[in-house]
Design an enzyme around this catalytic site. Structure first.
Site, short mmCIF file in Angstrom:
data_model
loop_
_atom_site.label_atom_id
_atom_site.label_comp_id
_atom_site.label_asym_id
_atom_site.label_seq_id
_atom_site.Cartn_x
_atom_site.Cartn_y
_atom_site.Cartn_z
N HIS A 68 0.84 -1.19 0.00
CA HIS A 68 0.00 0.00 0.00
C HIS A 68 0.88 1.24 0.00
O HIS A 68 1.83 1.32 0.76
CB HIS A 68 -0.89 0.00 1.25
N TYR A 198 -7.78 10.37 4.87
CA TYR A 198 -7.78 11.23 6.07
C TYR A 198 -8.69 12.41 5.77
O TYR A 198 -8.36 13.24 4.91
CB TYR A 198 -6.38 11.75 6.37
N PRO A 290 -2.55 6.05 17.98
CA PRO A 290 -2.62 5.33 16.69
C PRO A 290 -2.68 6.25 15.47
O PRO A 290 -2.83 5.78 14.36
CB PRO A 290 -3.91 4.50 16.82
N LYS A 294 2.12 3.41 14.39
CA LYS A 294 3.51 3.09 14.70
C LYS A 294 3.67 1.97 15.75
O LYS A 294 4.73 1.36 15.85
CB LYS A 294 4.24 4.32 15.27
N TYR A 386 6.33 8.66 7.83
CA TYR A 386 5.06 7.91 7.79
C TYR A 386 5.32 6.41 7.70
O TYR A 386 4.66 5.62 8.35
CB TYR A 386 4.28 8.41 6.57
P1 FAD Z 1 -0.10 -6.04 22.79
O1 FAD Z 1 -0.42 -6.30 21.36
O2 FAD Z 1 -1.07 -5.27 23.61
O3 FAD Z 1 0.16 -7.45 23.47
C1 FAD Z 1 0.30 -7.58 24.87
C2 FAD Z 1 -0.12 -8.98 25.28
O4 FAD Z 1 0.09 -9.13 26.68
C3 FAD Z 1 -1.60 -9.25 25.02
O5 FAD Z 1 -1.75 -10.46 24.33
C4 FAD Z 1 -2.21 -9.28 26.42
O6 FAD Z 1 -3.31 -10.17 26.51
C5 FAD Z 1 -1.03 -9.77 27.25
N1 FAD Z 1 -1.10 -9.38 28.67
C6 FAD Z 1 -1.51 -8.21 29.20
N2 FAD Z 1 -1.40 -8.22 30.53
C7 FAD Z 1 -0.87 -9.42 30.85
C8 FAD Z 1 -0.51 -10.02 32.09
N3 FAD Z 1 -0.65 -9.39 33.26
N4 FAD Z 1 0.01 -11.28 32.06
C9 FAD Z 1 0.18 -11.95 30.87
N5 FAD Z 1 -0.17 -11.41 29.68
C10 FAD Z 1 -0.67 -10.17 29.67
N6 FAD Z 1 0.12 -0.02 15.33
C11 FAD Z 1 0.70 -0.05 14.10
O7 FAD Z 1 1.93 -0.22 14.01
N7 FAD Z 1 -0.03 0.11 12.94
C12 FAD Z 1 -1.38 0.31 12.97
O8 FAD Z 1 -2.01 0.41 11.91
C13 FAD Z 1 -2.04 0.38 14.28
N8 FAD Z 1 -3.37 0.56 14.39
C14 FAD Z 1 -3.95 0.53 15.64
C15 FAD Z 1 -5.32 0.70 15.75
C16 FAD Z 1 -5.93 0.69 17.01
C17 FAD Z 1 -7.42 0.89 17.12
C18 FAD Z 1 -5.16 0.47 18.18
C19 FAD Z 1 -5.81 0.44 19.53
C20 FAD Z 1 -3.80 0.28 18.08
C21 FAD Z 1 -3.18 0.32 16.82
N9 FAD Z 1 -1.80 0.15 16.68
C22 FAD Z 1 -1.22 0.18 15.45
C23 FAD Z 1 -0.98 -0.11 17.88
C24 FAD Z 1 -0.65 -1.60 18.06
O9 FAD Z 1 -1.82 -2.38 17.99
C25 FAD Z 1 0.06 -1.85 19.39
O10 FAD Z 1 1.08 -0.90 19.54
C26 FAD Z 1 0.66 -3.27 19.45
O11 FAD Z 1 -0.37 -4.21 19.68
C27 FAD Z 1 1.70 -3.39 20.58
O12 FAD Z 1 2.15 -4.71 20.65
P2 FAD Z 1 2.61 -5.32 22.06
O13 FAD Z 1 3.04 -6.72 21.77
O14 FAD Z 1 3.54 -4.41 22.74
O15 FAD Z 1 1.29 -5.29 22.96
#
Ligand code: FAD
Length: 389
Positions: A68, A198, A290, A294, A386
């Site tokens: 994209h 956007y 979001p 990133k 971006y």
């Molecule tokens: P998470 O994906 O939150 O994973 C954390 C994990 O830890 C989860 O599975 C959870 O269940 C688990 N957990 C939590 N607490 C505990 C505990 N106490 N014990 C054991 N396990 C636990 N980012 C992009 O790069 N591009 C995008 O287009 C984008 N769009 C987004 C749209 C929305 C609506 C949102 C909300 C976010 C978006 N993001 C995007 C951000 C992205 O989704 C997050 O930054 C990403 O999921 C972070 O990954 P992570 O592994 O750090 O955390």
């Protein structure tokens, strides 16, 4: 090595540690079905794809993901498109929904013999000041247990146990509330345009992002505190159509809403990303609004840096990369935070000011959009940030 959380950060880290010969276990609060179906991000940066490629984790992404490279701005001054893959570093995004990426990473980890416990909530991390930290856990049946390792990696997001277990004052917590809220919507409807859309409108921001040929993400700026179910589907589609100026630029392809959530645009950074033998990555280390897509990309980048540093330390007795881990990540984090803040300012009216001051901010925002529309150097800077992490 104990890894908390099976999101993008925890699963990339788990896969890389396993491949690097480091004994590790991943503890995840949710069930496997919940982890595989949580839809959030979708736009993966070129560097994220390179990282996943480097470690043989990109097979599903290449099979199902789509390239994209265009975004379209619809404003009170007309519309314009940027083909960002021809600007800046000339890199496109790959659209691959986060739950599919997580499912790919999970399958790869388990097939390679990785240890992972679902429905196991980390309650607290103990002894991070020493070199045998432990994690107390609680299972779905309420039974408790303890895991111990040389290090604990907190990849359990913003509300996880890793953050909660940091002793007061051990890290600095920078926070910013952008004052803006979105309804994040997932519609069972094909994309309405062949670009990220956007829309900047006096009634608030609206966004359009393809996820798959059948599913599209929409964002609708709303009042802070609006419950996700407060608006009927008709009202949501009418408001999206109005703000995206569908009467001028073509109708939206409507369909049932599969999921809705209210998202307050907030950012924070913990500094450093480490307290003794507890290390943070992904949203646990820094939450990013979001607005610039990133978060998942930073999570993958940090997980790779952390895996390399841990393998150096645990397998080769070389602690230098681990000592540098936080500083290296923070460079990327602050750059992404700055761009995401810039995007918030580009796409929204600044909440708060009224009267002349509000009109002043509005004119600044229009001028920023005009620079993006007309200045090649501004477009190059936009494209580089971006798509970059
Ligand atoms: P998470 O994906 O939150 O994973 C954390 C994990 O830890 C989860 O599975 C959870 O269940 C688990 N957990 C939590 N607490 C505990 C505990 N106490 N014990 C054991 N396990 C636990 N980012 C992009 O790069 N591009 C995008 O287009 C984008 N769009 C987004 C749209 C929305 C609506 C949102 C909300 C976010 C978006 N993001 C995007 C951000 C992205 O989704 C997050 O930054 C990403 O999921 C972070 O990954 P992570 O592994 O750090 O955390």
């Amino acid at each position: 090595m104990v890894v908390l959380g099976a999101g993008p950060a925890g699963l990339v880290l788990g896969n890389l540690l396993l491949a690097g010969g480091v004994d590790c276990v991943v503890l995840e609060r949710a069930t496997a079905e919940q982890v595989k179906s949580r839809s959030r991000a979708g736009f993966l940066a070129a560097n994220t794809v390179r990282i996943l490629d480097r470690h043989g984790l990109a097979e599903g992404l290449h099979r199902r993901g789509r390239t994209h490279s265009t975004c379209e701005f619809r404003t009170e001054d007309g519309r314009f498109r940027l083909d960002y893959a021809t600007l800046g570093r000339r890199e496109p995004h790959t659209v691959h929904p986060q739950h599919e990426l997580v499912t790919d990473l999970l399958t790869h980890y388990l097939d390679a013999g990785g240890r992972l416990h679902f429905a196991t909530e980390a309650v607290a991390v103990h002894g991070a000041d020493g070199d045998r930290p432990s994690v107390t856990v609680r299972g779905a049946d309420g039974r408790t247990g303890t895991w111990q390792g040389r290090y604990v990696a907190g990849c359990d997001g913003r509300h996880g146990a890793a953050r909660r277990s940091l002793p007061p004052g051990s890290v600095r917590h920078h926070r910013l509330d952008h004052g803006v809220s979105w309804l994040a919507l997932l519609a069972e409807a094909p994309p309405s345009l062949d670009a990220v859309g956007y829309a900047v409108h006096e009634r608030g921001f609206a966004g359009h992002m393809a996820r798959t040929p059948e599913v599209t993400r929409y964002y609708l700026q709303c009042e802070r505190g609006t419950p996700p179910g407060a608006w009927s589907e008709d009202r949501i589609w009418d408001e999206l159509a109005l703000r995206m100026r569908a009467s001028d630029y073509g109708p939206l392809r409507r369909g049932p809403l599969l999921h809705r959530a209210a998202v307050d645009l907030e950012s924070d950074v913990l500094e450093p990303l480490r307290h003794g033998s507890l290390l943070l990555a992904g949203d646990a280390a820094s939450l990013i609004s979001p607005s610039a897509a990133k978060g998942a990309n930073l999570a993958v980048l940090e997980a790779e840096l952390l895996a390399r540093a841990l393998i150096d330390d645990l397998r080769h007795g070389s602690p230098d990369a681990l000592a540098d881990y936080s500083a290296r990540c923070l460079e990327h984090i602050w750059r992404a935070q700055e761009f995401s803040r810039w995007m918030v300012g580009l796409l929204h009216r600044v909440p708060g000011p009224a009267g002349d001051e509000a009109a002043f901010h509005d004119s600044l925002r229009r001028s920023r959009l005009a620079s993006l529309r007309t200045s090649r150097s501004c477009q190059d800077w936009f494209a580089e940030n971006y798509v970059g992490v």
